[in-house]
Design a protein around this motif. Structure first.
Motif, mmCIF file in Angstrom:
data_model
loop_
_atom_site.group_PDB
_atom_site.id
_atom_site.type_symbol
_atom_site.label_atom_id
_atom_site.label_comp_id
_atom_site.label_asym_id
_atom_site.label_seq_id
_atom_site.Cartn_x
_atom_site.Cartn_y
_atom_site.Cartn_z
ATOM 1 N N TYR A 108 0.805 -1.233 0.000
ATOM 2 C CA TYR A 108 0.000 0.000 0.000
ATOM 3 C C TYR A 108 0.834 1.277 0.000
ATOM 4 C CZ TYR A 108 -3.521 -3.372 1.376
ATOM 5 O OH TYR A 108 -4.359 -4.459 1.413
ATOM 6 N N ILE A 109 2.153 1.120 0.038
ATOM 7 C CA ILE A 109 2.967 2.311 0.312
ATOM 8 C C ILE A 109 2.871 3.375 -0.802
ATOM 9 C CG2 ILE A 109 5.180 1.286 -0.500
ATOM 10 C CD1 ILE A 109 5.749 3.078 2.470
ATOM 11 N N TYR A 110 2.617 2.929 -2.028
ATOM 12 C CA TYR A 110 2.475 3.915 -3.113
ATOM 13 C C TYR A 110 1.043 4.439 -3.244
ATOM 14 C CZ TYR A 110 7.267 3.127 -4.559
ATOM 15 O OH TYR A 110 8.644 3.100 -4.582
ATOM 16 N N GLU A 111 0.073 3.728 -2.634
ATOM 17 C CA GLU A 111 -1.341 4.148 -2.683
ATOM 18 C C GLU A 111 -1.975 3.922 -1.312
ATOM 19 O OE1 GLU A 111 -3.356 2.693 -6.581
ATOM 20 O OE2 GLU A 111 -1.753 1.280 -6.140
ATOM 21 N N PRO A 112 -1.513 4.635 -0.294
ATOM 22 C CA PRO A 112 -1.958 4.289 1.063
ATOM 23 C C PRO A 112 -3.461 4.496 1.285
ATOM 24 C CG PRO A 112 -0.661 6.317 1.052
ATOM 25 C CD PRO A 112 -0.549 5.729 -0.306
ATOM 26 N N TRP A 113 -4.100 5.292 0.441
ATOM 27 C CA TRP A 113 -5.544 5.506 0.605
ATOM 28 C C TRP A 113 -6.352 4.240 0.296
ATOM 29 C CZ3 TRP A 113 -2.519 7.435 -3.275
ATOM 30 C CH2 TRP A 113 -2.832 7.058 -4.587
ATOM 31 N N THR A 114 -5.698 3.267 -0.354
ATOM 32 C CA THR A 114 -6.408 2.014 -0.665
ATOM 33 C C THR A 114 -6.255 0.987 0.472
ATOM 34 O OG1 THR A 114 -4.493 1.041 -1.776
ATOM 35 C CG2 THR A 114 -6.011 2.306 -3.170
ATOM 36 N N ALA A 115 -5.474 1.299 1.471
ATOM 37 C CA ALA A 115 -5.268 0.342 2.567
ATOM 38 C C ALA A 115 -6.525 0.276 3.441
ATOM 39 C CB ALA A 115 -4.062 0.767 3.411
ATOM 40 N N PRO A 116 -6.975 -0.928 3.794
ATOM 41 C CA PRO A 116 -8.125 -1.023 4.711
ATOM 42 C C PRO A 116 -7.807 -0.315 6.041
ATOM 43 C CG PRO A 116 -7.494 -3.179 3.846
ATOM 44 C CD PRO A 116 -6.442 -2.218 3.416
ATOM 45 N N LEU A 117 -8.849 0.158 6.691
ATOM 46 C CA LEU A 117 -8.655 0.928 7.925
ATOM 47 C C LEU A 117 -7.845 0.150 8.972
ATOM 48 C CD1 LEU A 117 -9.366 3.743 8.856
ATOM 49 C CD2 LEU A 117 -11.427 2.809 9.929
ATOM 50 N N SER A 118 -8.079 -1.172 9.012
ATOM 51 C CA SER A 118 -7.344 -1.982 10.002
ATOM 52 C C SER A 118 -5.832 -1.899 9.752
ATOM 53 C CB SER A 118 -7.808 -3.434 9.938
ATOM 54 O OG SER A 118 -7.582 -3.923 8.630
ATOM 55 N N ILE A 119 -5.452 -1.884 8.472
ATOM 56 C CA ILE A 119 -4.025 -1.802 8.115
ATOM 57 C C ILE A 119 -3.509 -0.405 8.455
ATOM 58 C CG2 ILE A 119 -2.391 -1.878 6.171
ATOM 59 C CD1 ILE A 119 -3.424 -4.602 6.280
ATOM 60 N N GLN A 120 -4.304 0.597 8.156
ATOM 61 C CA GLN A 120 -3.896 1.980 8.472
ATOM 62 C C GLN A 120 -3.691 2.119 9.988
ATOM 63 O OE1 GLN A 120 -6.408 5.058 6.723
ATOM 64 N NE2 GLN A 120 -6.738 3.848 4.865
ATOM 65 N N ASN A 121 -4.598 1.530 10.741
ATOM 66 C CA ASN A 121 -4.480 1.576 12.209
ATOM 67 C C ASN A 121 -3.192 0.927 12.678
ATOM 68 O OD1 ASN A 121 -6.423 2.924 13.752
ATOM 69 N ND2 ASN A 121 -7.995 1.471 13.024
ATOM 70 N N LYS A 122 -2.916 -0.245 12.091
ATOM 71 C CA LYS A 122 -1.722 -1.001 12.465
ATOM 72 C C LYS A 122 -0.445 -0.224 12.110
ATOM 73 C CE LYS A 122 -0.206 -5.718 12.427
ATOM 74 N NZ LYS A 122 0.050 -6.707 11.411
ATOM 75 N N ALA A 123 -0.536 0.475 10.972
ATOM 76 C CA ALA A 123 0.639 1.244 10.508
ATOM 77 C C ALA A 123 0.727 2.605 11.208
ATOM 78 C CB ALA A 123 0.565 1.441 8.995
ATOM 79 N N LYS A 124 -0.194 2.847 12.114
ATOM 80 C CA LYS A 124 -0.279 4.136 12.845
ATOM 81 C C LYS A 124 -0.302 5.325 11.880
ATOM 82 C CE LYS A 124 3.204 2.825 15.693
ATOM 83 N NZ LYS A 124 3.393 1.509 15.142
ATOM 84 N N CYS A 125 -1.058 5.161 10.808
ATOM 85 C CA CYS A 125 -1.136 6.239 9.820
ATOM 86 C C CYS A 125 -2.523 6.198 9.174
ATOM 87 C CB CYS A 125 -0.032 6.048 8.775
ATOM 88 S SG CYS A 125 -0.078 7.343 7.526
ATOM 89 N N ILE A 126 -3.404 7.053 9.688
ATOM 90 C CA ILE A 126 -4.758 7.104 9.140
ATOM 91 C C ILE A 126 -4.762 8.126 8.004
ATOM 92 C CG2 ILE A 126 -7.203 7.589 9.643
ATOM 93 C CD1 ILE A 126 -6.090 5.134 11.158
ATOM 94 N N ILE A 127 -5.186 7.663 6.826
ATOM 95 C CA ILE A 127 -5.170 8.547 5.660
ATOM 96 C C ILE A 127 -6.303 9.569 5.800
ATOM 97 C CG2 ILE A 127 -5.288 8.624 3.124
ATOM 98 C CD1 ILE A 127 -2.756 7.211 4.465
#
Ligand SMILES: Cc1cc2nc3c(=O)[nH]c(=O)nc-3n(C[C@H](O)[C@H](O)[C@H](O)COP(=O)(O)OP(=O)(O)OC[C@H]3O[C@@H](n4cnc5c(N)ncnc54)[C@H](O)[C@@H]3O)c2cc1C
Length: 541
Positions: A456-475
């Motif tokens: 997801y690093i090139y398109e982080p807005w496509t990451a599911p919320l659970s992944i964003q949460n885990k990555a500590k980066c909410i788009i």
């Protein structure tokens, strides 16, 4: 008035001792002169004053990194002059006024400075030369910043600059000086005379020039000065095979621990390194290897690109503008400062673009292809913002910011001149991924995304919320949503470019203000895709 009379060496670029014909000539004595040499650098508020406008969209005053690089280069020049029995005299103010005062005060008989093709210096030189010739002062102003004298090439081409690299090469041939050895070292210099009432200072600090040292988190890793330039050159050409195989545009734009190219551009910009010396070193190396690449892709070919842009810039009125510039397509760019600021401040929501813009802000240098990507994105690729505004941002933040090369490349990347294939757009998603699938470059320059999985690093807005949460980066909270949808934005840009090109063809380059208004009106009429794009932007952002 000083007790003797002598020469004044006016340093502007050319901040070096090696291959410096103006300095060499200034240091030569003659029978009737008591031999003093005044090596002068004038701190010019035109480039340095960080006024309140400095952060407005499009401001081109020099940023901290470049000023830092310049001051380091001056300190190194001072040290090198001291080794030769001289020193650097630093003065502040409008350069022509300061210079004229010094010429009078020190009873100078010989004024030497490197010829400069930039319009700003051309205007300055007219004032200084006019005073000097009225006062009977000898002037020596050789061309040594470039391999060729742009005026010679233009003359050979019947008064017009060649507009393609290949025609430039044909006209240029081998440089005349390349057959005889360059004067690389000076063994001593005449002493500095009495400086009288002129206000001489040491090389100032950035704070003394009104900059705050702590404006950013990570500073440029590149240190200014001739000593560093020669060391970097030696290291670059040590690996003969690397030089022999050098082939641009191949090379990884995301390599930041060990950049894929020489990073000699800031040293060439300030003249800490002579391009002629660099060229001779390459020619010597080529003689000693079995095969090597050739222009335009070889390393020597890169120096020739530099000379190409210098020549076109010198021979083209209004080269740094769209209006009144005969070689520039007239395109009704957006006046969208919001998009410009998002791009400039690395908030586009496209990590590849934002990482490059962060590298620009932190280091003042990025790989050539990285520059391609962000320049294309801002202009004809996605945002349709005027190339002059992007040019200004580069001019301010690059440590190698160079009037001819920067404008030339912005004209190129925006398909305004030189290159016209506007259908070829760099993807802000897939281009970087080819070189750096893990996204290490993005993780370094955008630490907010450091824990985002590589999928997801090139398109982080496509990451599911659970992944964003885990990555500590909410788009949308920790990192922005994309400012445009690339697919529809690039389609819209292509359409607008096609229309603008068709109209330019009709008007065959002769664009009056009225023609331009018509062109704008025509494009305004067809606002639908633009509205659609804004709607998408709202959806995304
Ligand atoms: C939009 C845009 C703006 C640019 N602005 C500048 C600028 O202000 N100053 C600048 O020096 N370069 C500029 N460049 C050109 C190029 O990106 C840099 O010269 C190069 O990346 C510098 O890295 P290097 O020294 O490692 O290059 P190398 O590949 O090692 O090349 C050696 C030298 O050749 C010259 N050179 C290389 N590429 C070019 C080129 N395309 N055009 C002209 N000369 C070239 C440079 O002096 C460079 O130092 C720009 C490119 C783009 C796309």
């Amino acid at each position: 008035m000083s007790s003797g009379s002598g020469s004044l060496m006016w340093f502007r670029k050319g901040l070096r001792i090696h291959d410096n014909p103006a300095l060499e000539y200034a240091s030569k004595g003659s029978n009737f002169l008591s031999n003093f040499l005044y090596p002068v650098f004038v701190v010019d508020p035109h480039y340095m004053k960080p006024d309140p406008e400095a952060f407005s969209p499009g401001s081109s005053k020099a940023g901290l990194n470049r000023i830092q690089f310049l001051l380091e280069s001056l300190r190194d020049l001072d040290l090198n002059l001291k080794r030769l029995g001289s020193r650097l005299l630093v003065l502040k103010g409008e350069p022509s006024e300061v210079l004229i005062r010094c010429l009078k005060e020190w009873d100078v008989k010989k004024l030497c400075f490197e010829y400069d093709t930039e319009p700003y210096y051309q205007a300055l030189d007219v004032k200084v030369k006019s005073h000097a010739s009225t006062a009977g002062i000898e002037i020596y102003s050789p061309v040594s910043h470039t391999l060729f004298n742009p005026a010679d090439i233009i003359r050979k081409n019947g008064g017009k600059p060649p507009l393609s690299y290949q025609s430039f090469l044909k006209l240029a041939g081998e440089p005349s000086w390349a057959s005889s050895p360059l004067s690389i070292t000076l063994s001593s210099l005449p002493p500095v005379g009495n400086t009288g009432n002129c206000n001489i200072s040491e090389v100032p600090t950035v704070e003394e020039l009104g900059y705050e040292e702590t404006q950013q988190d990570e500073l440029s890793p590149f240190r200014g000065g001739e000593t560093e330039a020669l060391k970097r050159l030696r290291e670059s050409i040590e690996n003969k095979e690397w030089v022999a195989k050098f082939e641009k545009p191949k090379g990884d734009p995301s390599a930041f621990l060990k950049p894929a190219t020489t990073v000699l551009s800031p040293y060439l910009k300030f003249g800490c390194l002579s391009s002629r010396y660099f060229y001779i070193c390459l020619k010597d190396l080529y003689k000693n290897v079995k095969t090597h690449t050739v222009p335009p892709v070889s390393l020597a070919g890169q120096l020739l690109w530099r000379d190409f842009f210098y020549t076109v810039a010198f021979g083209t009125p209004s080269f740094d503008r769209m209006r009144g510039n005969k070689i520039c397509k007239q395109i009704p760019w957006n006046d969208d400062d919001e998009l410009l600021v998002a791009w400039r401040e690395a908030r586009t929501g496209f990590p590849w673009i934002d990482a490059i813009m962060t590298q620009l802000r932190m280091w003042g240098w990025m790989h050539h292809l990285a520059r391609h990507c962000v320049a294309c994105f801002l202009t004809r690729g996605d945002l349709f913002v005027h190339w002059e505004k992007g040019r200004d941002v580069f001019e301010r933040l690059l440590i190698d910011s160079d009037w001819a090369i920067n404008n030339g490349n912005w004209l190129w990347l925006s398909c305004s001149s030189f290159f016209y294939q506007y259908n070829r757009i760099y993807s802000p998603i897939s281009f970087g991924k080819k070189y750096d699938p893990n996204g290490d470059y993005i993780r370094h320059f955008l630490p907010v995304l450091k824990d985002m999985p590589k999928e997801y690093i090139y398109e982080p807005w496509t990451a599911p919320l659970s992944i964003q949460n885990k990555a500590k980066c909410i788009i949308g909270r920790d990192y922005p949503k994309p400012v445009v949808a690339h697919d529809s934005a690039s389609k819209d840009c292509r359409r607008r470019m096609a229309e603008a090109y068709a109209l330019n063809q009709k008007m065959s380059g002769m664009v009056s203000a009225e023609d331009l208004r018509n062109l704008r009106r025509k494009l305004e009429e067809d606002k639908k895709p633009e509205v659609e794009n804004k709607r998408q932007r709202k959806l995304i952002g």
